[in-house]
Design an enzyme around this catalytic site. Structure first.
Site, PDB file in Angstrom:
ATOM      1  N   GLU A 272       0.586  -1.100   0.104  1.00  0.00           N
ATOM      2  CA  GLU A 272      -0.311   0.070   0.066  1.00  0.00           C
ATOM      3  C   GLU A 272       0.544   1.447   0.297  1.00  0.00           C
ATOM      4  OE1 GLU A 272      -3.539   0.235   2.522  1.00  0.00           O
ATOM      5  OE2 GLU A 272      -2.906  -1.924   3.757  1.00  0.00           O
ATOM      6  N   ARG A 487       5.931 -13.497   9.289  1.00  0.00           N
ATOM      7  CA  ARG A 487       6.528 -12.303   9.250  1.00  0.00           C
ATOM      8  C   ARG A 487       7.592 -12.485  10.095  1.00  0.00           C
ATOM      9  NH1 ARG A 487       2.687  -7.561  10.502  1.00  0.00           N
ATOM     10  NH2 ARG A 487       4.160  -6.809  10.512  1.00  0.00           N
ATOM     11  N   LYS A 497       3.013   1.319  10.942  1.00  0.00           N
ATOM     12  CA  LYS A 497       3.402   3.233  10.442  1.00  0.00           C
ATOM     13  C   LYS A 497       2.632   4.051  11.015  1.00  0.00           C
ATOM     14  CE  LYS A 497       2.118   0.787   6.216  1.00  0.00           C
ATOM     15  NZ  LYS A 497       1.296   0.554   4.581  1.00  0.00           N
TER      16      LYS A 497
END
Length: 776
Positions: A272, A487, A497
């Site tokens: 994104e 991950r 973020k």
């Protein structure tokens, strides 16, 4: 229940095994159906224990239950008589999901009707023993008999393994005779060759130079990602993957997919564009681009730009820069927004098929009872089509209407949103759209549009896999396979973020590229080489489990690379002036300093040497201490590369008693007694700024309330940055460019920072020379 228990024990299951089976509704139902099918052929009492064992094994291993009747009948008719044949049968039906099954091909693949005679087994074993006779006679019963078994079974694929073993044992006994005492002694284990320090150094050099790092298991990243290593499906064989949904049109769609791709592996990296990539993304980049590269495929960089409120041009640019910085070139750069019109058309089709509806409930997530009671879920298709068109035309306020898909996700989320209203101009399409698709709707459809063969994503998306398959199949589109991997997480940091923005806004860090962060832009600014990050990802390995790793393991990969690539230079962070009194005031000579002392053929540079030099304050002590090997009034020290040994004659202090200068004499290191140590120095140096970085957080898990009750902002390390504004460095670095890397001898690895000017260089400490033993 009692009748079913009796049925299960009638085929040879123990009562305990039968009861355990009854606890598994799915297995119990399949086994009951399989037995019933077999009894139609043999009668209620005609299913013996051998047949029952095969029926149980088949029912417990079969994934596609529509093949249950076919396989049960094959077992009942004694076409499938052994576990070996059953394994082949299960593989065959998995690879042939569509009806009808070709009986001839099935029979050939499963060895139906193949009869292996005792004479054939005897001949095959004779041939194998003859091949290895000399070694057998030499090693006798210490020979690996499994090798004989394996080769005989390869020659006679459908032979009974027990019969082969008996024949091998008999023929070996005939050849060697009974075992002796020597045969019964354990074979001594071969000693492992010792690995020398030089061997280790060579291996490290290969890792650093080639960039194809080895993992902890000794496999390079490319080896881990190549071919069969990951057990991924072959292109076009999506249906062989567990959980993949096969529809009547699946094989036709896969055929068209293969015609378009030519059987090429196609992956994508779909970030994104609303933030900067971090160390976790490095694994994703290596996995997606690396898997394609290792298998001669292609990888797209696709921006998931479906949320116009958070997207900025700087993120698009930075993401592409970081992918290329890590050494990968996208086959094509695409955007979800490239497909906005096609995605809208597919949404209209989804409504027409009865799989989506316009909903007026606020909030994106619905609980089960809310969906069941919703007055909009069963609204007429034509009504939803009209309302969706009105959404597109901007006739509803934000949040007043959404398009929902009629499905339940694996995490229990029901009827996820496919489209929502946002009156925000889009970065690429401007004001053309006021409705935007969600990730749950967009992701799999863009994968399908781009003919992706392997949709690789992190483990948290496993809950979305069923919706991924559902949506492609609901629209009768080519359906890629979603594969999940673990991950990569690091301790002592945050990568969210939202939390990084908070760190920036509160002034804890300067920006996304502050070298104390673990964003990729920050690591580049700090001086981490891209190949070191790739090597680190290889060492972590291609795991499906979540991985939490210590930062020092990443730093070790950085040292491995910089040790081979960063030229040496001398710098003094806390200078102490040294005047050499037995050299003339105008004395000056050039000293040659090798760029890589371990391999002087890689080049050198010269630095001036005068009667005034500067050393580190810590390299002098006024009072001698036990074990201290550097300069004291009683102990001389050598100057690296200069060929001189200096001895203290006078100590000069300021009014506060601090040592500010030393007067020394020097003599040639060839004539002087060998000193206990050699220290670095500079003469006629450049003044520079040096920034020393440490961990940003005090605790391993700053986001864990049990470790940091007051939140991550309360856990900031006050000593995470130390700025030395007047450090000295030798003149060889003059003209260095941003991101140029050096090893300051005896100090650490440093990189030129982007804040540098023509008048003053600024260096970031990348890592210390060795892992700090004080670190946890």
């Amino acid at each position: 229940m009692a009748d079913t228990l009796t049925l299960f024990t009638s085929i040879g299951l123990s009562e305990q095994k039968a009861k355990e089976t009854l606890k598994n509704d799915s297995l119990s139902s399949s086994l009951k159906e399989a037995i019933t099918q077999a009894q139609r052929v043999h009668g209620a009492s005609g299913v013996d224990k051998a047949m029952g064992t095969l029926l149980y094994s088949m029912a417990s291993r079969l994934k596609d239950t529509k093949r249950l009747a076919f396989l049960s009948e094959s077992i009942a008719q004694r076409k499938i008589c052994t576990e070996l044949q059953l394994a082949a049968a299960l593989d065959f039906v998995k690879g042939h999901p569509q009806d009808p099954i070709n009986q001839k091909e099935f029979d050939e693949a499963c060895g139906v009707g193949v009869v292996i005679t005792p004479e054939q087994i005897e001949e095959a074993v004779e041939a194998v023993i003859k091949k290895h006779k000399d070694q057998l006679l030499k090693e006798r019963y210490h020979f690996n008999m499994g090798l004989l078994m394996g080769e005989a079974r390869t020659a006679l694929k459908w032979a009974d393994g027990k019969v082969i073993k008996n024949e091998v044992d008999m023929q070996v006994l005939h050849l060697l005779g009974p075992k002796t005492e020597a045969d019964l002694e354990k074979k001594p284990k071969a000693q492992k060759a010792k690995v020398t320090e030089n061997d280790v150094k060579v291996k490290k050099e290969e890792v650093a130079v080639n960039g194809d790092a080895v993992s902890g298991e000794g496999k390079s990243l490319m080896e881990q990602l190549r071919g069969e290593a990951l057990k991924f499906h072959k292109p076009g064989e999506n249906y062989t993957t567990e959980g993949y949904v096969v529809t009547p049109n699946t094989m036709n769609l896969l055929k068209k997919h293969l015609e378009f791709t030519g059987g090429q592996i196609r992956t994508r990296f779909p970030p994104e564009p609303n933030g900067i990539l971090h160390i976790g993304h490095a694994k994703a980049i290596n996995f997606n681009f690396g898997y394609a590269k290792a298998n001669n495929g292609i990888c797209f960089l696709r921006y998931d730009d479906t949320n116009p409120e958070k997207e900025e041009e700087k993120y698009f640019t930075a993401i592409k820069d970081m992918v290329e910085w890590l050494g990968y070139k996208p086959y094509a750069v695409t955007h979800a927004s490239d497909n906005f019109q096609q995605l809208y058309d597919l949404a209209v089709d989804l409504i027409r098929r009865g799989h989506a509806y316009v909903c007026h409930q606020k909030g994106e997530e619905l609980k089960g009872h809310n969906v069941a009671q919703s007055p909009w879920r069963d609204r007429p298709i034509e009504e939803s089509l009209v309302l969706f068109e009105r959404m597109k035309k901007g006739l509803f306020a934000e949040g007043e209407a959404t398009l929902r898909m009629k499905m339940v996700m694996e995490d229990g989320k029901m009827d996820p949103v496919a489209y929502r209203i946002k009156y925000t101009p889009h970065h690429r399409t401007g004001d053309e759209w006021c409705i935007y698709p969600t990730y749950d709707y967009t992701h799999c459809l863009c994968d399908s549009i781009e003919n992706i063969s392997h949709s690789l994503c992190t483990k948290e998306f496993q809950a979305r896999r069923s919706s991924y398959y559902w949506l492609c199949n609901a629209l009768d589109l080519y359906c890629p396979v979603q594969w999940e991997y673990g991950r990569l997480n690091l301790t002592y940091t945050v990568v969210s973020k939202r939390k990084i923005i908070k760190l920036v806004e509160t002034g804890v860090v300067r920006d996304w590229d502050d070298p104390r962060l673990f964003t990729l832009t920050a690591l580049r600014r700090r001086g981490f080489p891209p190949e070191a990050i790739n090597n680190f990802c290889a060492r972590v390995g291609v795991t499906v489990s979540q991985t939490t790793t210590e930062p020092h393991l990443l730093e070790a990969s950085v040292r491995d690379v910089l040790n081979e690539t960063a030229p040496r230079t001398m710098a003094v962070l806390e200078p102490l002036k040294v005047t050499i009194t037995n050299l003339p005031d105008n004395f000056k000579t050039d000293v040659r300093v090798p760029d890589f002392p371990a391999d002087e053929a890689k080049g050198s540079h010269t630095v001036p040497f005068t009667c005034t030099v500067f050393i580190e304050q810590s390299d002098f002590r006024e009072v001698m201490e036990k074990g201290y090997k550097r300069l004291t009034p009683e102990q001389p020290v050598g100057l690296r590369h200069a060929g001189y040994v200096i001895s203290v004659q006078k100590i000069i202090k300021d009014t506060q008693g601090k040592v500010v200068e030393l007067e020394v004499t020097c003599c040639s290191s060839e004539t002087a007694e060998k000193p206990k140590a050699f220290i670095h120095w500079v003469s006629e140096p450049l003044v520079c700024e040096v920034r020393l970085y440490d961990r940003l957080f005090l605790h391993k898990h700053p986001e864990d309330p049990s470790e940091v009750p007051n939140g991550f902002l309360s856990d900031i390390n006050p000593n995470s940055l130390q700025v030395i504004s007047s450090a000295l460095v030798d003149t060889s670095v003059k003209g260095a460019k941003v991101f140029d890397k050096f090893q300051f001898e005896r100090v650490g690895y440093f990189s030129v920072d982007s804040d540098s000017t023509a008048d003053k260089l600024i260096f970031n400490r990348t890592v210390t020379l060795k892992e700090d033993p004080g670190k946890i």
